[in-house]
Structures are given as C-alpha cells and as structure tokens.
Motif scaffolding. Structure first.
Motif, PDB file in Angstrom:
ATOM      1  N   GLY A  45       1.154  11.849 -10.046  1.00 50.43           N
ATOM      2  CA  GLY A  45       2.413  12.283  -9.463  1.00 50.43           C
ATOM      3  C   GLY A  45       3.590  11.511 -10.001  1.00 50.43           C
ATOM      4  O   GLY A  45       3.466  10.688 -10.918  1.00 50.43           O
ATOM      5  N   TRP A  46       4.742  11.761  -9.402  1.00 50.04           N
ATOM      6  CA  TRP A  46       5.987  11.121  -9.801  1.00 50.04           C
ATOM      7  C   TRP A  46       6.805  10.848  -8.543  1.00 50.04           C
ATOM      8  O   TRP A  46       7.018  11.739  -7.730  1.00 50.04           O
ATOM      9  N   VAL A  47       7.270   9.614  -8.393  1.00 50.87           N
ATOM     10  CA  VAL A  47       7.983   9.200  -7.191  1.00 50.87           C
ATOM     11  C   VAL A  47       9.487   9.312  -7.423  1.00 50.87           C
ATOM     12  O   VAL A  47      10.011   8.777  -8.404  1.00 50.87           O
ATOM     13  N   ASN A  48      10.157  10.003  -6.511  1.00 53.87           N
ATOM     14  CA  ASN A  48      11.613  10.051  -6.502  1.00 53.87           C
ATOM     15  C   ASN A  48      12.092   9.161  -5.359  1.00 53.87           C
ATOM     16  O   ASN A  48      12.033   9.536  -4.185  1.00 53.87           O
ATOM     17  N   LYS A  49      12.530   7.972  -5.709  1.00 52.81           N
ATOM     18  CA  LYS A  49      12.890   6.975  -4.704  1.00 52.81           C
ATOM     19  C   LYS A  49      14.099   7.416  -3.878  1.00 52.81           C
ATOM     20  O   LYS A  49      14.133   7.219  -2.652  1.00 52.81           O
ATOM     21  N   GLU A  50      15.095   8.026  -4.529  1.00 51.12           N
ATOM     22  CA  GLU A  50      16.310   8.412  -3.828  1.00 51.12           C
ATOM     23  C   GLU A  50      16.035   9.508  -2.804  1.00 51.12           C
ATOM     24  O   GLU A  50      16.528   9.462  -1.669  1.00 51.12           O
ATOM     25  N   GLU A  51      15.228  10.496  -3.180  1.00 46.87           N
ATOM     26  CA  GLU A  51      14.926  11.597  -2.269  1.00 46.87           C
ATOM     27  C   GLU A  51      13.712  11.318  -1.388  1.00 46.87           C
ATOM     28  O   GLU A  51      13.381  12.113  -0.504  1.00 46.87           O
ATOM     29  N   ALA A  76      -0.298  -4.957  -8.551  1.00 47.08           N
ATOM     30  CA  ALA A  76      -0.457  -5.960  -7.494  1.00 47.08           C
ATOM     31  C   ALA A  76       0.746  -6.874  -7.397  1.00 47.08           C
ATOM     32  O   ALA A  76       1.233  -7.182  -6.300  1.00 47.08           O
ATOM     33  N   GLU A  77       1.259  -7.335  -8.549  1.00 49.40           N
ATOM     34  CA  GLU A  77       2.357  -8.298  -8.532  1.00 49.40           C
ATOM     35  C   GLU A  77       3.695  -7.629  -8.236  1.00 49.40           C
ATOM     36  O   GLU A  77       4.522  -8.170  -7.491  1.00 49.40           O
ATOM     37  N   MET A  78       3.935  -6.446  -8.798  1.00 46.85           N
ATOM     38  CA  MET A  78       5.179  -5.741  -8.508  1.00 46.85           C
ATOM     39  C   MET A  78       5.180  -5.233  -7.066  1.00 46.85           C
ATOM     40  O   MET A  78       6.231  -5.169  -6.423  1.00 46.85           O
ATOM     41  N   LEU A 110       9.393   1.542  -7.340  1.00 56.12           N
ATOM     42  CA  LEU A 110       8.325   2.317  -6.699  1.00 56.12           C
ATOM     43  C   LEU A 110       7.562   3.189  -7.688  1.00 56.12           C
ATOM     44  O   LEU A 110       6.329   3.253  -7.649  1.00 56.12           O
ATOM     45  N   ASN A 111       8.262   3.873  -8.568  1.00 54.74           N
ATOM     46  CA  ASN A 111       7.559   4.767  -9.484  1.00 54.74           C
ATOM     47  C   ASN A 111       6.686   3.997 -10.458  1.00 54.74           C
ATOM     48  O   ASN A 111       5.566   4.418 -10.775  1.00 54.74           O
ATOM     49  N   ALA A 112       7.166   2.843 -10.930  1.00 52.77           N
ATOM     50  CA  ALA A 112       6.356   2.030 -11.843  1.00 52.77           C
ATOM     51  C   ALA A 112       5.089   1.544 -11.142  1.00 52.77           C
ATOM     52  O   ALA A 112       3.988   1.592 -11.715  1.00 52.77           O
ATOM     53  N   ILE A 113       5.223   1.070  -9.907  1.00 54.18           N
ATOM     54  CA  ILE A 113       4.054   0.613  -9.149  1.00 54.18           C
ATOM     55  C   ILE A 113       3.071   1.754  -8.953  1.00 54.18           C
ATOM     56  O   ILE A 113       1.854   1.584  -9.137  1.00 54.18           O
ATOM     57  N   PHE A 114       3.592   2.910  -8.570  1.00 53.77           N
ATOM     58  CA  PHE A 114       2.759   4.097  -8.370  1.00 53.77           C
ATOM     59  C   PHE A 114       1.997   4.450  -9.647  1.00 53.77           C
ATOM     60  O   PHE A 114       0.786   4.706  -9.620  1.00 53.77           O
ATOM     61  N   GLN A 115       2.697   4.476 -10.782  1.00 55.83           N
ATOM     62  CA  GLN A 115       2.060   4.869 -12.047  1.00 55.83           C
ATOM     63  C   GLN A 115       1.017   3.847 -12.486  1.00 55.83           C
ATOM     64  O   GLN A 115      -0.081   4.218 -12.919  1.00 55.83           O
ATOM     65  N   LEU A 173       0.832  -1.204   0.000  1.00 57.44           N
ATOM     66  CA  LEU A 173       0.000   0.000   0.000  1.00 57.44           C
ATOM     67  C   LEU A 173       0.865   1.252   0.000  1.00 57.44           C
ATOM     68  O   LEU A 173       0.567   2.221  -0.719  1.00 57.44           O
ATOM     69  N   ALA A 174       1.931   1.247   0.792  1.00 61.24           N
ATOM     70  CA  ALA A 174       2.825   2.402   0.824  1.00 61.24           C
ATOM     71  C   ALA A 174       3.447   2.653  -0.545  1.00 61.24           C
ATOM     72  O   ALA A 174       3.609   3.806  -0.973  1.00 61.24           O
ATOM     73  N   ALA A 175       3.797   1.570  -1.257  1.00 61.73           N
ATOM     74  CA  ALA A 175       4.359   1.719  -2.594  1.00 61.73           C
ATOM     75  C   ALA A 175       3.324   2.254  -3.580  1.00 61.73           C
ATOM     76  O   ALA A 175       3.642   3.070  -4.453  1.00 61.73           O
ATOM     77  N   LEU A 176       2.080   1.804  -3.462  1.00 65.55           N
ATOM     78  CA  LEU A 176       1.034   2.255  -4.384  1.00 65.55           C
ATOM     79  C   LEU A 176       0.820   3.761  -4.309  1.00 65.55           C
ATOM     80  O   LEU A 176       0.514   4.405  -5.320  1.00 65.55           O
ATOM     81  N   GLU A 177       0.969   4.340  -3.113  1.00 61.06           N
ATOM     82  CA  GLU A 177       0.750   5.779  -2.950  1.00 61.06           C
ATOM     83  C   GLU A 177       2.038   6.557  -2.685  1.00 61.06           C
ATOM     84  O   GLU A 177       1.987   7.744  -2.389  1.00 61.06           O
ATOM     85  N   GLY A 178       3.198   5.889  -2.759  1.00 60.16           N
ATOM     86  CA  GLY A 178       4.460   6.590  -2.556  1.00 60.16           C
ATOM     87  C   GLY A 178       4.589   7.188  -1.170  1.00 60.16           C
ATOM     88  O   GLY A 178       5.080   8.311  -1.013  1.00 60.16           O
ATOM     89  N   HIS A 179       4.173   6.447  -0.146  1.00 60.45           N
ATOM     90  CA  HIS A 179       4.199   6.929   1.237  1.00 60.45           C
ATOM     91  C   HIS A 179       5.444   6.380   1.924  1.00 60.45           C
ATOM     92  O   HIS A 179       5.582   5.171   2.110  1.00 60.45           O
ATOM     93  N   PHE A 180       6.360   7.277   2.307  1.00 61.91           N
ATOM     94  CA  PHE A 180       7.644   6.857   2.863  1.00 61.91           C
ATOM     95  C   PHE A 180       7.706   6.901   4.382  1.00 61.91           C
ATOM     96  O   PHE A 180       8.341   6.041   4.999  1.00 61.91           O
TER      97      PHE A 180
END
Length: 459
Positions: free
Chosen positions: A273-279, A379-381, A318-323, A254-261
């Motif tokens: 949106g767009w997820v920046n995994k490093e930042e 779901a799978e990623m 993360l960004n692929a899952i989010f998108q 769920l955190a990955a789906l919404e980019g919640h860190f």
C-alpha cells in the motif's frame, strides 16, 4: 538540512553499512560448525575443504565488520553527547558485558580457527570454531539488549535534571531482560542465520550452474538449505511474537507500521500500500481487520491508532516506515516459499534439475541482507521522535557544539572510505569464490595483506 537530520543520516549510514557483515559472520559461523562437525564424524575430506573455504570468507566478513563497527562508538561522543550522557551507565554495562563474554571468547579462539589447520587436532579446531561462533552470538546479545532498552526501558531510574539527567541501572537483569530484548534478539539471530545460509546457497548455486565443484557444492547446498528452511519458518513465529510486544509496549510504532490512524478501531493488515499522511488514508491491498486478528484472533478488536497520540509524539516518516516494514514481510514470505519449494524438489530427488531455481538462489544472497536492513530501519524510525522511548527525544540527544558543516564533511568522508572498503570486500570475496573450495598450497598460506595490497595497486 539541520544538524539533527544530518546526524541521523550519518549514523544510519554507518550502522547500515556495518550491519552487512556481522549477520554474515554469525550465519557463516553456524554453517562452519555444522560442516566441520560432519567432517569429524565422517572423515570425508570434502567437508574439510568446505570448512577451510568458508573459514576464509568468514575471516573476511569478520575483519571488515570489526573495522566498520568502531566508528559508531566515536559517533556517540561526537554527535550524540547528550544521549551518551543519558544512557552511559546502561550502555557501559552492556558493552562491558560484550567485552567480557563475547570479545574475549572470540579473540581467544580466533587464532586457532584461522591458523590452526594442520597445527592442532581436528576436535580442537572444531572447539575453536564453536567458540568463535558463540562469541559472535554473544556479541549480538549485548548490542541488541542495549538497543532494546532504548525501545522498552526497564531496571533503571533517572538521576539529575535537564542536560545533566542520566539513566542509572537499579536492576541489571531487569535491564537485560527488558520487555522487548528476548523477542528482538531471537529475531536478529534468525536474520543472521539466514544471511549466512543464503550466502552459502548463492555461491554453491553459482558453482552448480557453471558445472564446477559439483559434488562438493551439492553437499554444501543441502546443508545451507536445511538451515535456511528452519530459520525462515521460525522467523515467522518470532516476528509474530515481536509484533505482539510492539502492540503492547510501543502502540504508536505498530500503528505506523500498518498505517492505522483511527484512535481506537479494528485495524486492517496491508499486503502492500501507500500511506497518505495528510489525508490519513492508506491505499492498497489489505485484509480487513487483519491486524486485529493477528493480535487477538478477532477481526473486530479495536487497535490503538496514531490519532490516540499527540502529533509531536508520533513517528513522522509514516510512508517510509510502512514501506520498510512491508518489504521485510514480503522478503520473509518469499524466502519461506523458496526454501519450502526447494525442499519439496529435494524430497522428489530433483533439487538440482531446475536451472532457473539455481539462478534465483545465485542472487538470493541479497534478500536476507535487504530484509535485515529494512527491518532495522522500520524499528528505529518507528521509535521516533524518541531516542529512548518515552524519555529522551532525538532532538534533545544531540551534541550542543557540533555544526551542520562538520557533520556533512564527515558524512562525505565516511561514504568515500566505506565505498573503498566495500570494493575491497567484493574484490576479495569474488577472488576467493572464483578460486573455489579446493586450495592450492600457495593460496592457502598467502597472507591477507598481500591480497589487499594487490587490490590497492591493481596488480
């Protein structure tokens, strides 16, 4: 690329291509049952013509779906031998149940459905149609049960250690009704009904734009629109229920789906949106505290974020899952608005007056397909790095003897074969659509293999 990435790409490609067809078969099965029931109730020959027409297209989707589904079973053994050993008892039970409850039902009635016209009484043919439809739904049951067990394992214990470890069922019904299976099954069924309904809407919108088969197309369009409206709205509810289940059973997903860190903080809900995994940031349009409200009806409720988990236990892409997740949500929202607007025009008696709307419906067949695909990708990623959540990592599930060049060669071969199959499907589908719902005796009795031969030879 290493063997794990190549094997994942190969399996994702073969599953994604296969999954074009089963949802169409399930969705068309429902439409066929409705149309044929109306024929028996009213005696209107236009409904009979529609039933015959869509039975032919159903046969096409069903046949290619079966052919492309076989490959995946071989991949379990060739590419994922450790995984097959680990889940063999669980999957064996589920797939055996599929054979007993689904394939037996489908195969028992399929011949009557396809060749029983003018040979059996109408009510017998309707019974066969219902049987095949129920068989396709039962098939989805056991596939989704098996996949859901990977997401939320239940009713088992582990026997053995290391490479010899395997899951053994201790409670069959606990395995079947694992914490995510019912929500995921309902959501999958609804996506399939939408895929079939929008194929019907697309074809008959095309006829209406061209001024062909107008009277019969208006009937089919209204039936499919009713189905599409009901299940686009109900999918909103099942999607919410699924999200609550993911929050409870797979919080990292769920955190990955919404980019919640943040490990524990109120969570926003993003429209895009767009997820920046490093930042560890997400830029885009959001509803502050929206995810918290969705889960608890309180904008300030903390939600478990990705930082609450070790980095090796988090999904990596993360960004692929989010998108993928947000594309699915956007498509679902658009289908709700589209069908509700069409129903409003129907109520006002102006459903077929808007040519631009018919254009949208003509191409709308792509939307449920894209929504189904990206939903499964998310779901799978989102389950990664686990192939069985919390127990077996994807990197440990591979066959020990398979090499990169072998997987790459087979991936290229599958791509070529599936590309030819897709061209064949489009050719035959286009030919049947252009011919229309009214059969000539020649085309009605023409074997499918003759049409395939014509496609291959260019005749």
């Amino acid at each position: 690329m290493d063997v794990e990435i190549l094997s994942r790409i190969q399996f994702a490609f073969t599953v994604a291509f296969h999954y074009i067809y089963p949802p169409l078969s399930i969705g068309l099965g429902l439409i066929m049952v409705i149309i044929e029931s109306l024929y028996i109730k009213t005696g209107n020959k236009e409904y009979e013509s529609l039933a015959r027409f869509w039975t032919k297209i159903f046969a096409l989707t069903f046949g290619i779906g079966v052919a492309t589904g076989i490959v995946m079973e071989f991949e379990f053994g060739t590419n994922w031998a450790t995984y097959s050993r680990y889940v063999g008892d669980v999957f064996g039970s589920a797939l055996a149940a599929e054979g007993i409850f689904a394939f037996a039902l489908e195969s028992g009635f399929l011949g009557i459905l396809l060749f029983g016209w003018n040979r059996v009484k109408p009510w017998v043919h309707l019974t066969a149609t219902i049987g095949v439809f129920l068989g396709s739904m039962f098939s989805a049951v056991w596939i989704v049960v098996a996949n859901s067990w990977q997401q939320t394992p239940a009713g088992y214990h582990i026997v053995g250690e290391g490479l010899n470890a395997r899951a053994e069922i201790t409670d069959f019904w606990a395995m079947v009704f694992n914490p995510s299976s019912v929500d995921r099954l309902i959501h999958t069924w609804q996506g399939a009904f939408l895929a079939g309904a929008f194929l019907v809407l697309s074809v008959h919108a095309y006829y209406l734009r061209k001024g062909k088969f107008v009277a019969i197309s208006k009937k089919a369009f209204k039936i499919a629109l009713t189905v599409a409206t009901i299940f686009s709205l109900s999918q909103l509810m099942s999607g919410h229920s699924s999200a609550e289940g993911v929050a409870h059973n797979q919080p990292a997903k769920l955190a990955a789906l919404e980019g919640h860190f943040d490990a524990s903080a109120p969570a926003d809900m993003y429209v895009m949106g767009w997820v920046n995994k490093e930042e560890q940031t997400v830029s885009g349009i959001k509803i502050p505290g929206g995810l918290s409200f969705l889960l608890s009806y309180d904008f300030d409720t903390p939600v478990t974020g990705l930082n609450a988990f070790p980095e090796e236990d988090r999904p990596s892409q993360l960004n692929a899952i989010f998108q993928f997740y947000h594309i699915m949500v956007a498509i679902g929202s658009f289908l709700i608005l589209l069908t509700l607007y069409a129903c409003y025009l129907w109520w006002r008696g102006r459903l077929f007056d808007k040519r631009w709307l018919l254009w949208i419906f003509s191409f709308s067949v792509l939307l449920p397909q894209i929504g189904n695909q990206v939903g499964w990708f998310a779901a799978e990623m989102g389950r990664q790095p686990w192939v069985v959540y919390g127990h077996l990592r994807t990197s440990d599930a591979l066959s020990q003897s398979v090499r990169e060049n072998q997987v790459l060669f087979s991936l290229i071969l599958f791509f070529l074969v599936y590309f030819i199959l897709f061209l064949l499907f489009i050719y035959l589908l286009n030919k049947k659509i252009k011919h229309g719902p009214y059969d000539s005796s020649r085309d009605n009795d023409r074997p499918l293999q003759e049409e395939i031969t014509e496609f291959i030879t260019g005749g």
